[in-house]
Scaffold this active site. Structure first.
Site, PDB file in Angstrom:
ATOM      1  N   GLU A   1      37.295  19.061  47.706  1.00  0.00           N
ATOM      2  CA  GLU A   1      38.587  18.825  48.759  1.00  0.00           C
ATOM      3  C   GLU A   1      38.275  17.661  49.751  1.00  0.00           C
ATOM      4  O   GLU A   1      38.899  17.156  50.148  1.00  0.00           O
ATOM      5  CB  GLU A   1      38.677  20.224  49.025  1.00  0.00           C
TER       6      GLU A   1
ATOM      7  N   HIS B   1      39.973  10.125  50.633  1.00  0.00           N
ATOM      8  CA  HIS B   1      41.200   9.410  50.077  1.00  0.00           C
ATOM      9  C   HIS B   1      42.163   9.053  51.221  1.00  0.00           C
ATOM     10  O   HIS B   1      42.645   8.120  51.388  1.00  0.00           O
ATOM     11  CB  HIS B   1      41.615  10.146  48.838  1.00  0.00           C
TER      12      HIS B   1
END
Length: 592
Positions: free
Chosen positions: A380, A386
């Site tokens: 996660e 990202h």
């Protein structure tokens, strides 16, 4: 209030887009429109799942439907679409746009096309009605897929009843209890939890039929053909080729007690490990933030700023890590606000929530994680980074807003770091003695994963193939009959009568026709790990290349081009298959 403000702002931006001469400002206005709606929709998506107050959850659900309906109406707005056509059809103006702006303009046009903008008024209205109906069906199916099944407690042997929740004379079974050492508990849970619910079966039938009707209405052979346009795979035929090739290469392949690892994996140590890794790899670190009054939905949530050593604050992560009543038992990443360059030249910082289901601290004992929890935390956090490290001009393509079969690459790549002893040895210490995690325990853990991974991969192939068939051309038979056939063909274990596992397959909503994405993303992540990080998981040179070629672009660049830039070659379907098979045959996650 947020919904009403967003809708007022949307009305103004639609008028601006439709009346302004074509140019870069057209795309910027579209992105502002998307941002104003997404900031509310994304927030509501999170609130409806995580907020402890039912009134907030219900209000958020209504907002999701309201904003979703507006989006579908806008996607069939002829005047709005024409303003984009005027831009894309003007070669002189197009020549003045940078590549990101052109790409985002094309993505917005793609949204119009798959929504049926080319249809006449009555068919466009039909498309909107189908999309709105699907929003309701998604809510019903997702809610039903999470509900427990109840049975009279007298039906169960007395010595296993305590393993389940008891409500008066009824036993509530809310999961498969796959980790139970008792075979009878696992069997009872499987048969009861997966027992068919007639109304939910009808809901799924209607959902799939509605999706197919929508896809054919707007000009596609099936929903799968519509959903896969713009992905790395591009077509259902390519997906099935990938799954069949992978099945052909898999062959038949020691359980580990997770409790021996947990003392070495306190949550604080794991977060320090992530901090250390990201500092070395990417030049970023976490900084605790003091939240404002009323900012948090639970007192155990923590707010972190992600800070770059030269660029300053990149964004914010809310860490909602611990189990609590009424909180879903799922690990996920929520985008609350996407990053974008605002009109005033200031970058709108991304905001995300990471939601996990970790055991809370107890007395003097910190939160201790099993190896799978550590892997999930790293996974996660890959999504979060990202979002944080993307610096796209437009929020429509920020961070994880990219092709579904690429979106899981950064998160799965982090799983490789979570299994590498060189990484783990930097932070894994016994919380009482300070003893470092023995290397032989990591080797045993990696070996156990390798031994079991072929079966896990085959299970994922089965899920992905089932998803493709459900969203292909109509089969004119029950979803259970289809499941039975696909399970025998792609998994090998026999179907258990009077079960309907598909009713617990909640990914059918969010990943319709795209469940294969996990496998394809894993293949890409494996290639990136092996080629770029296996030799040195702390390489700053490779970390910078990773950010430059993959993380920075979000969805503003074709996923294949990002993979090509990172690997410095263009992989084929056969390369994807070989990478997954190589993972099964070698211990690539270990430094040994």
């Amino acid at each position: 209030m947020a919904q009403h403000q967003a809708l007022r702002e949307a009305e103004f931006l639609v008028h601006k887009a439709c009346t302004h001469p074509p140019g870069a400002v057209t795309v910027e206005t579209f992105d502002q429109l998307s941002d104003s709606l997404c900031r509310v929709a994304d927030l509501a998506d999170f609130i409806k799942v995580a907020h402890p107050d039912a009134a907030f959850r219900e209000a958020a659900e209504r907002t999701c439907v309201e904003i979703g309906t507006v989006v579908e109406i806008l996607n069939t707005n002829v005047d709005l679409c024409q303003s984009l056509k005027n831009l894309l059809g003007n070669e002189a103006v197009l020549a003045t746009l940078d590549s990101d702006t052109r790409r985002v303009a094309e993505l917005f046009m793609f949204d119009f096309e798959i929504s049926g903008i080319h249809l006449d008024y009555s068919k466009r209205s039909k498309a909107v009605a189908l999309n709105v109906k699907l929003l309701d069906l998604y809510h019903v199916f997702l809610s039903g897929s999470q509900l427990p099944n109840a049975i009279d407690k007298q039906v169960l042997p007395e010595h296993i009843r305590h393993c389940f929740s008891i409500d008066g004379n009824r036993v509530q079974i809310s999961g498969l209890h796959a980790d139970s050492p008792n075979e009878l508990v696992r069997e009872a849970a499987y048969k009861i939890f997966l027992y068919p619910n007639t109304s939910l079966l009808l809901c799924l039938d209607e959902l799939l039929a509605c999706r197919h009707e929508l896809a054919t209405l707007v000009g596609y052979e099936s929903f799968a053909h519509r959903a896969l346009k713009g992905t790395m795979a591009k077509t259902p035929e390519t997906v099935m080729k990938f799954l069949k090739l992978l099945t052909e290469k898999l062959s038949d392949r020691f359980n580990i007690d997770p409790s021996i690892y947990s003392p070495y994996f306190s949550l604080g140590a794991c977060m320090e490990g992530l901090n250390c890794l990201f500092t070395q790899l990417l030049g970023v670190y976490f900084q605790a933030e003091q939240p404002k009054m009323g900012e948090l939905w639970s007192e155990d949530v923590r707010k972190l700023a992600v800070v770059h050593e030269t660029e300053g604050v990149l964004g914010y992560i809310y860490c909602d890590f611990f189990r609590r009543l009424d909180k879903p038992h799922q690990d996920c990443h929520f985008t609350i606000r996407g990053g974008r360059l605002r009109d005033d030249g200031v970058y709108q910082l991304p905001v995300v929530v990471l939601m996990l289901s970790l055991p809370p601290p107890s007395g003097r004992t910190p939160s201790l994680l099993t190896p799978s929890m550590v892997e999930n935390l790293f996974h996660e956090m890959g999504h979060a980074m990202h979002s944080m490290l993307g610096r796209t001009h437009y929020q429509h393509v920020t961070g994880t807003r990219c092709s579904t079969d690429f979106a899981e690459v950064p998160s799965i790549l982090m799983e490789y770091f979570a299994s590498d002893y060189r990484v783990l040895s930097q932070f894994a210490r016994h919380y009482q003695t300070g003893e470092p995690l023995p290397e032989n325990l990591v080797s045993r853990l990696c070996e156990s994963k390798r031994v079991c991974s072929a079966a896990d991969t085959q299970l994922q192939i089965f899920y992905a193939a089932l998803d493709q068939v459900y969203h292909g051309k109509p089969q004119y038979r029950s979803t259970t009959d289809i499941l039975r056939e696909m399970q025998e063909k792609f998994y090998g274990l026999p179907y258990v009568n009077d079960t309907a596992w598909q009713l617990r397959f909640s990914h059918l909503v969010g990943y319709g026709a795209k469940y294969y994405s996990y496998l394809m993303s894993r293949a890409v992540a494996s290639m990136v790990w092996r080629q770029c990080f296996l030799q040195d998981p702390f390489s700053r040179v490779m970390g910078e290349r990773y950010r430059r070629e993959m993380l920075a672009h979000g969805g503003s660049k074709e996923p294949v081009l990002m993979v090509q830039g990172m690997l410095q070659k263009t992989p084929t379907i056969e390369d994807f298959v070989d990478a997954l098979v190589l993972d099964l045959n070698t211990n690539v996650k270990s430094s040994v």
